[in-house]
Design an enzyme around this catalytic site. Structure first.
Site, PDB file in Angstrom:
ATOM      1  N   ASP A 458       0.813  -1.223   0.000  1.00  0.00           N
ATOM      2  CA  ASP A 458       0.000   0.000   0.000  1.00  0.00           C
ATOM      3  C   ASP A 458       0.843   1.268   0.000  1.00  0.00           C
ATOM      4  OD1 ASP A 458       0.751  -0.445   2.632  1.00  0.00           O
ATOM      5  OD2 ASP A 458      -1.226  -0.111   3.490  1.00  0.00           O
TER       6      ASP A 458
HETATM    7  C1  LAN Z   1       3.640  -0.427  10.110  1.00  0.00           C
HETATM    8  C2  LAN Z   1       3.455   0.980   9.725  1.00  0.00           C
HETATM    9  C3  LAN Z   1       2.780   1.215   8.425  1.00  0.00           C
HETATM   10  C4  LAN Z   1       1.824   0.091   8.058  1.00  0.00           C
HETATM   11  C5  LAN Z   1       0.815   0.468   6.952  1.00  0.00           C
HETATM   12  C6  LAN Z   1       1.462   1.008   5.694  1.00  0.00           C
HETATM   13  C7  LAN Z   1      -0.125   1.547   7.476  1.00  0.00           C
HETATM   14  C8  LAN Z   1      -0.012  -0.769   6.644  1.00  0.00           C
HETATM   15  O1  LAN Z   1      -1.053  -0.439   5.759  1.00  0.00           O
HETATM   16  C9  LAN Z   1       0.862  -1.913   6.221  1.00  0.00           C
HETATM   17  C10 LAN Z   1       1.827  -2.301   7.340  1.00  0.00           C
HETATM   18  C11 LAN Z   1       2.711  -1.154   7.852  1.00  0.00           C
HETATM   19  C12 LAN Z   1       3.847  -0.953   6.878  1.00  0.00           C
HETATM   20  C13 LAN Z   1       3.328  -1.452   9.215  1.00  0.00           C
HETATM   21  C14 LAN Z   1       3.700  -2.835   9.590  1.00  0.00           C
HETATM   22  C15 LAN Z   1       4.113  -3.091  11.045  1.00  0.00           C
HETATM   23  C16 LAN Z   1       4.880  -1.929  11.659  1.00  0.00           C
HETATM   24  C17 LAN Z   1       6.167  -1.715  10.870  1.00  0.00           C
HETATM   25  C18 LAN Z   1       3.988  -0.687  11.539  1.00  0.00           C
HETATM   26  C19 LAN Z   1       2.653  -0.804  12.252  1.00  0.00           C
HETATM   27  C20 LAN Z   1       4.790   0.326  12.327  1.00  0.00           C
HETATM   28  C21 LAN Z   1       5.438  -0.483  13.485  1.00  0.00           C
HETATM   29  C22 LAN Z   1       5.216  -1.972  13.154  1.00  0.00           C
HETATM   30  C23 LAN Z   1       6.411  -2.843  13.583  1.00  0.00           C
HETATM   31  C24 LAN Z   1       6.052  -4.294  13.409  1.00  0.00           C
HETATM   32  C25 LAN Z   1       6.776  -2.532  15.023  1.00  0.00           C
HETATM   33  C26 LAN Z   1       7.750  -3.474  15.610  1.00  0.00           C
HETATM   34  C27 LAN Z   1       7.030  -4.559  16.319  1.00  0.00           C
HETATM   35  C28 LAN Z   1       7.166  -5.864  16.099  1.00  0.00           C
HETATM   36  C29 LAN Z   1       6.117  -6.769  16.557  1.00  0.00           C
HETATM   37  C30 LAN Z   1       8.351  -6.414  15.412  1.00  0.00           C
END
Ligand code: LAN
Length: 729
Positions: A458
């Site tokens: 996305d």
């Molecule tokens: C994010 C941030 C952005 C998010 C969107 C683009 C909004 C979504 O549509 C797809 C997935 C994604 C890229 C995403 C995946 C997981 C993230 C990176 C996070 C929510 C920000 C932090 C999170 C990450 C996994 C935090 C670390 C925690 C662990 C459990 C490893």
């Protein structure tokens, strides 16, 4: 002067103050690499004045004049933009505090402590202030995320963080937090990841950590459970963790560490049976209890594999391959790494492997600052190294929805944003992509920036839409050539799963049964990629927009893709008519996207049963005051929950956007929502922060502060565009 460093370990007492002088903080934007600088020198501070953005992020007064009161939604958008424009950062993007999770700062601080990475007094001071501000007043504890209830995970890790940065154990806040830890059973009741970090510090013994065997990396690729098939975040965390677990690496013992051994446990430290507490966990922390299968595997690993079958040479081979994969991750991202969790672990791995003076250690240390963010309460750790490409893409699209892309007033702002996306497109795949199991990314965009370098379905889509919108608007230069746009499309087309839906970083590499290996306890749905209405819609709408302008490029592939994707969207509708959201809270967020997917193939309220049921679901949740107010509990329970504090502007905007995409025919409910958003706008054009907006892994919330600008203005702009003659106020 060693007393000015917190983590030299030679200093007797680290410097830590009541507060820092907020007029000295500056956000440095080096082509979207963010670092917060503290200018102790008066001359330097004078030469580099604080910007509006700095002051806004720090919660300092902006002293902006009141704008003329908005008479209609479009005026409100213009007022909003007048404010939002001031937050655009020098390299052309929007950034913000990206906090929420309460386990990221501890991981980072522990990794600094373990690797003797000095931190300045103003970091220590503001880390303390942030954590004190975020402690729950009743019990002094912390949860998994800022709005979450007190848990052992949150409380133990943040307590440790405070002690490491120099807060005394007899500080009243610490006494209170410690009492809570003891009441919850002590640190033996913490989940896996906390036990891991405590063992790295030497506050716990490694025997309390459930096995994290790097040998799994030696499994041939065809094996169904091989780690390359796991969700990227899980396998990157598992990677560093497995290396340190295998080495049973431990930080140098200090007075603070010795003291923590006495503070965190109910039992006498020397008498604790570590191995017997591997599975001890407090119910508050046990969101996803471990499966029977995993418990059995763990038992076999501990009692059979490790003592009798695991040879030194096999362990060494596994460590070597894990180490090589760690290296590839570090080099592919110039040590920025996927997210702060694996970045903190990889820093410790490099320190253990390469020694304190190695380049790998230094570069990790430098880059770790890009995760830090200063806001009004203090210093926190962001969920990623920023939100750059994502929020910038939405800002641009909002302008299109409001019909303002041609207005010369906003040309410079939009031009800078387009130039930013141009520079941030990833032009090549990563080196040795297949060897390190990476997904094709050429032509794509990351969520944050290209240093991090992970394309997300996305994020590519939203950025691509933004680029196409502007490049097809008269007056904008074509910076990104057709070929580079085709590259993005080629990459997007690799993202579809057999079901038709799209996931986040990669198409699914294994089935959801893999969740039986979920060892983290605190999160759900972490082991593999799932399909998401959000990601699927973003790709569908990007492909559709692209096809309008380039009808001949891979038209058959695109038609097929969209067709299957929308079919999947339909299949994912819940019996109540809504869709479950994985990245925003929750049904409201995903239903907005799903309705847009349906609309993109011409299915709207009056022509489609699916769309009608989606709209009816949203309408059934509209509140008396015209707004919407879903609560994060919905993400945990898969059932709609109302927020106790009432309507929220972001939530209201999502619902309105969904309804308008679906061409919901009655303007009255829309008007009521629009009115609420307009009434909440401040005289200077801004909206204030309300409840948390985002989520991941079902249980952890995360802040998207820019949504209160981008989605509100999008909803108002869409309304103004569709109903130019409606009077709202
Ligand atoms: C994010 C941030 C952005 C998010 C969107 C683009 C909004 C979504 O549509 C797809 C997935 C994604 C890229 C995403 C995946 C997981 C993230 C990176 C996070 C929510 C920000 C932090 C999170 C990450 C996994 C935090 C670390 C925690 C662990 C459990 C490893």
């Amino acid at each position: 002067n060693i007393t000015s460093d917190s983590f030299g370990h030679t200093a007797k007492k680290a410097r830590i103050e009541d507060k820092t002088d907020y007029s000295r903080w500056r956000l440095h934007d080096d082509e979207s690499r963010h670092t917060w600088q503290y200018l102790e020198d008066d001359e330097a501070a004078k030469e580099w004045p604080q910007t509006h953005a700095d002051k806004y992020f720090l919660g300092l007064p902006l002293d902006l004049p009141d704008l003329p009161t908005a008479q209609n939604p479009l005026d409100a958008v213009r007022n909003g933009l007048t404010f939002f424009e001031k937050l655009q950062l020098p390299s052309g993007h929007w950034g913000c505090d990206y906090g929420g999770p309460m386990f990221l700062l501890p991981g980072t601080v522990i990794s600094w402590y373990a690797t003797k990475t000095p931190i300045p007094w103003y970091y220590a001071t503001e880390i303390k202030n942030y954590l004190f501000a975020r402690a729950h007043p009743e019990d002094g504890g912390w949860g998994l995320h800022i709005e979450g209830e007190t848990s052992v995970f949150g409380t133990v890790l943040n307590y440790v963080t405070l002690r490491l940065v120099g807060v005394d154990a007899d500080h009243p806040n610490m006494v209170k937090a410690r009492a809570t830890i003891h009441k919850l059973g002590g640190a033996t009741h913490a989940p896996h990841w906390a036990k891991f970090w405590l063992s790295v510090l030497g506050v716990a013994k490694w025997d309390i950590v459930n096995p994290v065997p790097p040998e799994l990396w030696l499994l041939p690729d065809w094996v169904p459970i091989a780690p390359w098939r796991w969700w990227i975040h899980m396998r990157q965390v598992f990677l560093g963790m497995s290396y340190l677990w295998s080495k049973k690496w431990q930080a140098e013992e200090t007075d603070t560490i010795r003291s923590l051994r006495n503070e965190l446990f109910v039992e006498d430290w020397d008498t604790i049976n570590w191995a017997a507490n591997r599975n001890t966990i407090h119910p508050m922390d046990n969101y996803h209890p471990k499966s029977m299968v995993l418990n059995t595997i763990n038992w076999l690993l501990v009692n059979v594999w490790n003592p009798y079958l695991r040879t030194n040479s096999l362990a060494a081979k596994a460590e070597a391959w894990a180490s090589e994969l760690i290296n590839m991750e570090d080099l592919n991202t110039d040590y920025a790494d996927l997210a702060p969790v694996n970045a903190a672990m990889n820093l410790v791995c490099c320190y253990a492997r390469d020694g304190p003076d190695a380049y790998s250690v230094r570069r990790h240390q430098e880059r770790s600052h890009e995760f830090m963010w200063v806001q009004q309460e203090g210093l926190l750790c962001n969920g990623t190294n920023g939100v750059q490409c994502w929020d910038t893409a939405f800002a641009i699209q909002t302008m299109q929805d409001a019909g303002l892309t041609q207005d010369p007033r906003w040309r410079p702002m939009l031009m800078k944003a387009l130039e930013f996306l141009d520079r941030q497109q990833m032009r090549e795949n990563v080196k040795d992509q297949a060897k390190c199991y990476r997904q094709q990314r050429k032509g794509g965009w990351a969520f944050s920036n290209k240093d991090q370098g992970y394309a997300v379905s996305d994020c590519v889509s939203e950025a691509l839409k933004a680029v196409i919108i502007l490049q097809k608007t008269p007056g904008f230069k074509t910076l990104i050539s057709d070929q580079r746009i085709f590259d993005a499309i080629d990459t997007l087309l690799t993202y579809q799963n057999p079901s038709g839906g799209c996931s986040s970083y990669e198409p699914q590499r294994a089935g959801t049964w893999m969740e039986v290996l979920n060892a983290a306890e605190v999160f759900g749905n972490i082991m593999v990629e799932y399909e998401y209405p959000e990601c699927t819609t973003a790709v569908v709408t990007a492909l559709s927009l692209f096809s309008k302008h380039w009808p001949d490029y891979r038209s058959k592939d695109i038609r097929l893709f969209v067709d299957r994707a929308v079919k999947w969207i339909k299949s994912a509708q819940k019996p109540h008519g809504g869709w479950y959201g994985a990245w925003g809270i929750c049904f409201t967020y995903a239903t907005m996207f799903a309705l847009e997917s349906l609309a993109s193939i011409g299915e709207t309220y009056e022509t489609s049963e699916y769309s009608k049921r989606g709209c009816d679901f949203l309408l059934s949740k509209q509140r008396e005051d015209g707004g919407w107010s879903e609560h994060y509990k919905a993400c945990e329970t898969s059932e709609y929950h109302e927020h106790p504090s009432g309507s929220q502007v972001v939530m209201t905007s999502w619902a309105l956007i969904g309804l308008m995409k679906a061409k919901y025919p009655d303007v009255e409910p829309l008007k009521r929502g629009v009115k609420l958003i307009m009434e909440r706008q401040q005289p200077n054009g801004e909206w204030l922060q309300e409840a948390i907006e985002g989520v991941f892994n079902r249980s952890c919330m995360i802040s998207y502060p820019n949504y209160k600008f981008t989605f509100t203005m999008k909803a108002l702009g869409m309304f103004a565009h569709r109903y130019p003659d409606e009077k709202v106020v």
